[in-house]
Motif scaffolding. Sequence first.
Motif, mmCIF file in Angstrom:
data_model
loop_
_atom_site.group_PDB
_atom_site.id
_atom_site.type_symbol
_atom_site.label_atom_id
_atom_site.label_comp_id
_atom_site.label_asym_id
_atom_site.label_seq_id
_atom_site.Cartn_x
_atom_site.Cartn_y
_atom_site.Cartn_z
ATOM 1 N N LYS A 64 57.882 106.838 52.905
ATOM 2 C CA LYS A 64 57.592 107.749 54.020
ATOM 3 C C LYS A 64 58.878 108.400 54.513
ATOM 4 N N GLY A 65 58.798 109.703 54.727
ATOM 5 C CA GLY A 65 59.955 110.438 55.205
ATOM 6 C C GLY A 65 60.871 110.914 54.092
ATOM 7 N N ARG A 66 60.668 110.416 52.876
ATOM 8 C CA ARG A 66 61.508 110.825 51.744
ATOM 9 C C ARG A 66 60.692 111.535 50.661
ATOM 10 N N PHE A 67 59.452 111.107 50.466
ATOM 11 C CA PHE A 67 58.594 111.682 49.439
ATOM 12 C C PHE A 67 57.506 112.523 50.108
ATOM 13 N N THR A 68 57.123 113.603 49.432
ATOM 14 C CA THR A 68 56.053 114.456 49.920
ATOM 15 C C THR A 68 55.100 114.761 48.776
ATOM 16 N N ILE A 69 53.827 114.460 48.972
ATOM 17 C CA ILE A 69 52.819 114.781 47.968
ATOM 18 C C ILE A 69 52.104 116.057 48.402
ATOM 19 N N SER A 70 51.816 116.913 47.439
ATOM 20 C CA SER A 70 51.134 118.168 47.750
ATOM 21 C C SER A 70 50.187 118.520 46.611
ATOM 22 N N ARG A 71 49.338 119.489 46.841
ATOM 23 C CA ARG A 71 48.358 119.899 45.831
ATOM 24 C C ARG A 71 48.400 121.410 45.680
#
Length: 125
Positions: A64-71
Amino acid sequence: VQLQASGGGPVQAGGSLRLSCSASERHFWRMVMGWFRQAPGKEREFVAAISLSDGAKDYADSVKGRFTISRDTAGNTVHLQMDNLKPEDTAVYYCVAEGTLIRSSWPNSAAYDYWGQGTLVTVSS
């Protein structure tokens, strides 16, 4: 559903990498896609997941706060932007997909029927 992951590789601590995963088809309207990882000698662990229908997301506390998931809303592709990488992030990262899943099941690897081939991320100190 076949999953094709890409984007792994070596990186120094503090650096960034972006993983991508494309599904061959959107087999389920409410499909959930995400990532698990497995480090040498350790159990497979949940990283992040996202709902393709409404974009809801979930993350492991460790990222959390370092990785970002997107679509990509136009297709069946998800991305995992990994920033401020640490040596402990070193692992094989697996893309996963499944149909309708209750939110509480997202971190459970047994809930996913579809797995990609894995891509290695190596973070050096």
